[in-house]
Enzyme design. Structure first.
Site, PDB file in Angstrom:
ATOM      1  N   SER A 149       0.802  -1.230   0.000  1.00 46.32           N
ATOM      2  CA  SER A 149       0.000   0.000   0.000  1.00 46.32           C
ATOM      3  C   SER A 149       0.831   1.274   0.000  1.00 46.32           C
ATOM      4  O   SER A 149       0.281   2.365  -0.149  1.00 46.32           O
ATOM      5  CB  SER A 149      -0.949   0.002   1.204  1.00 46.32           C
ATOM      6  OG  SER A 149      -2.009  -0.905   1.009  1.00 46.32           O
TER       7      SER A 149
ATOM      8  N   LYS B 178       0.366   3.585  -2.820  1.00 49.85           N
ATOM      9  CA  LYS B 178      -0.769   4.509  -2.851  1.00 49.85           C
ATOM     10  C   LYS B 178      -0.311   5.965  -2.755  1.00 49.85           C
ATOM     11  O   LYS B 178      -1.095   6.880  -3.021  1.00 49.85           O
ATOM     12  CB  LYS B 178      -1.743   4.180  -1.717  1.00 49.85           C
ATOM     13  CG  LYS B 178      -2.522   2.897  -1.955  1.00 49.85           C
ATOM     14  CD  LYS B 178      -3.339   2.478  -0.749  1.00 49.85           C
ATOM     15  CE  LYS B 178      -4.078   1.175  -1.048  1.00 49.85           C
ATOM     16  NZ  LYS B 178      -4.620   0.528   0.140  1.00 49.85           N
TER      17      LYS B 178
ATOM     18  N   SER C 240      -6.563   3.511   4.129  1.00 51.14           N
ATOM     19  CA  SER C 240      -5.869   2.679   3.147  1.00 51.14           C
ATOM     20  C   SER C 240      -6.862   1.928   2.253  1.00 51.14           C
ATOM     21  O   SER C 240      -6.637   0.780   1.861  1.00 51.14           O
ATOM     22  CB  SER C 240      -4.928   1.679   3.833  1.00 51.14           C
ATOM     23  OG  SER C 240      -3.986   1.169   2.911  1.00 51.14           O
TER      24      SER C 240
ATOM     25  N   LYS D  77       2.658   6.527   4.841  1.00 48.08           N
ATOM     26  CA  LYS D  77       1.826   5.387   4.462  1.00 48.08           C
ATOM     27  C   LYS D  77       2.477   4.070   4.835  1.00 48.08           C
ATOM     28  O   LYS D  77       3.667   3.853   4.609  1.00 48.08           O
ATOM     29  CB  LYS D  77       1.592   5.412   2.947  1.00 48.08           C
ATOM     30  CG  LYS D  77       0.521   4.444   2.488  1.00 48.08           C
ATOM     31  CD  LYS D  77      -0.859   4.894   2.915  1.00 48.08           C
ATOM     32  CE  LYS D  77      -1.891   3.791   2.750  1.00 48.08           C
ATOM     33  NZ  LYS D  77      -1.749   2.704   3.755  1.00 48.08           N
TER      34      LYS D  77
END
Length: 388
Positions: free
Chosen positions: A67, A70, A127, A229
């Site tokens: 993730s 992202k 997320s 993140k």
């Protein structure tokens, strides 16, 4: 010619000669301090205030970013807002594909139209894979087309070993990044979109009646971390891209391949605190500040003042500070004419244990070449008295 200059951090000697002196250590991007180890498989810690790598471990090894990729999805979203293709109040439709998306979710409603502001929080705080699909389809028509746009932008941003196949970080052997690329991307997002970076420090967000906390564990530790993140897949392990600002310095950390959520939190905190504790950033000159005078050959004046085009800062281990040496190196005398902004030399900063760093110096003003009579007189003076 030797001139002594007092800066804000030290009294140092600047030396100019006819030949360009080169430091054997060269220009190295990595500062060194007391060694530190990490159980992360890949890691990089960068002080972006001075563009200095403080620590790295396999930073150019391809890895599953999970993730953490992202961050690129959000870069594309913020770019669309900045260009006027979206606003925070715009709404985007939820397709069945987005609604059915598995993994971490924002829990978007099928066929609903959701505000961009909420979707941003859904991606960054929760997320949400589903929110990522909504953005991808809304901006590019499909996730595959969005991935193509992300890869094009990645190349434009200087990410040298990145290939993205989806908007979420969903496991795919062809979806990869490096720790170094992630650190570069994080820096770009922070600097290119400062007005939107605050989303990364939001600790919780409630949508569809479900309240979820930000997965970044360092936001809760009171250590000046304000983003960015987390990531986790079986292939990549546990990872985190984090950024912290303290006393005018901003560090970016990327770690991946950790064995657990607890290890991710503890290792990340330890590395960031080490970076702030063991290193310091020293300001030497501000942009436009006169560094010294460089001699000219056949110029309308004997010297030209030189300056640095950008603020000159170096980050080094605090223990190395006492041995810092700053030298102005130039092929002096520089032949006239000289235009303002012409590079006429460099400042080299060195210290024991520090690999060295160079900064260009430029002419602070125009200096014309002497006319015919002046050149003749200068030549006669040189023949009689030699070089001065």
């Amino acid at each position: 010619m030797v001139a002594v200059v007092r800066t804000r951090v030290a009294r140092t000697r600047f030396t100019m000669g006819l030949a360009v002196a080169l430091f054997a250590a060269g220009v190295g991007p990595v500062a060194h301090a007391a060694s530190i180890e990490t159980i992360a498989k890949q890691a990089i810690l960068v002080d972006i205030t001075s563009n200095t790598v403080l620590f790295e471990k396999s930073p150019d090894q391809r890895m599953a970013p999970s993730s953490m990729s992202k961050i690129m999805t959000m870069y594309m979203v913020f770019d669309a807002i900045k260009e006027g293709r979206l606003t925070l109040e715009s709404t985007l439709p939820v397709s069945e594909r987005a609604w059915r998306m598995q993994g971490s979710k924002m829990f978007v409603e099928l066929h609903n139209n959701i505000k961009v502001d909420d979707l941003i929080k859904g991606v960054i705080v929760q997320s949400g894979n589903d929110a990522c699909i909504v953005f991808a389809e809304g901006l590019a028509g499909s996730e595959s087309a969005f991935a193509e746009r992300m890869n094009k932008r990645a190349r434009e941003l200087g990410l040298k070993d990145t290939n993205l196949t989806n908007a979420t970080g969903w496991p795919d052997p062809n979806h990869y990044m490096t720790a170094r690329d992630l650190s570069i991307l994080a820096e770009h997002l922070i600097k290119d979109f400062p007005e939107y970076y605050h989303y990364y420090s939001i600790r919780e967000f409630k949508y569809h009646g479900i309240n979820q906390g930000n997965r970044n564990p360092l936001l809760y530790r009171g250590m000046d971390v304000d983003g960015m993140k987390t990531g986790h897949t079986e292939a990549g392990g546990y990872g985190l891209t984090a950024s912290a600002e303290r006393e005018g310095r901003r560090l970016i950390l990327v770690v991946n391949g950790l064995p657990s959520m607890q290890a991710r939190a503890d290792e990340s905190a330890r590395l960031i605190e080490w970076g702030f504790r063991e290193f310091a950033t020293y300001a030497l000159f501000k942009a436009g500040e006169t560094v010294d005078q460089v001699p000219l050959w056949l110029g309308a004046q004997d010297t030209v003042p030189v300056t640095v085009p950008e603020d000159m800062k170096v980050t080094m281990a605090r223990a190395d500070r006492s041995g810092m040496k700053v030298s102005l190196v130039s092929n002096a005398p520089v032949a006239a004419p000289v235009k303002k902004g012409d590079v006429v030399g460099k400042v080299v900063v060195s210290a024991p244990g520090f690999p060295g760093k160079e900064f260009p110096v430029v002419a602070a003003q125009d200096v014309e070449k002497l006319g015919f009579v002046g050149r003749a007189l200068a030549a006669a003076k040189f023949l009689i008295f030699g070089a001065s």
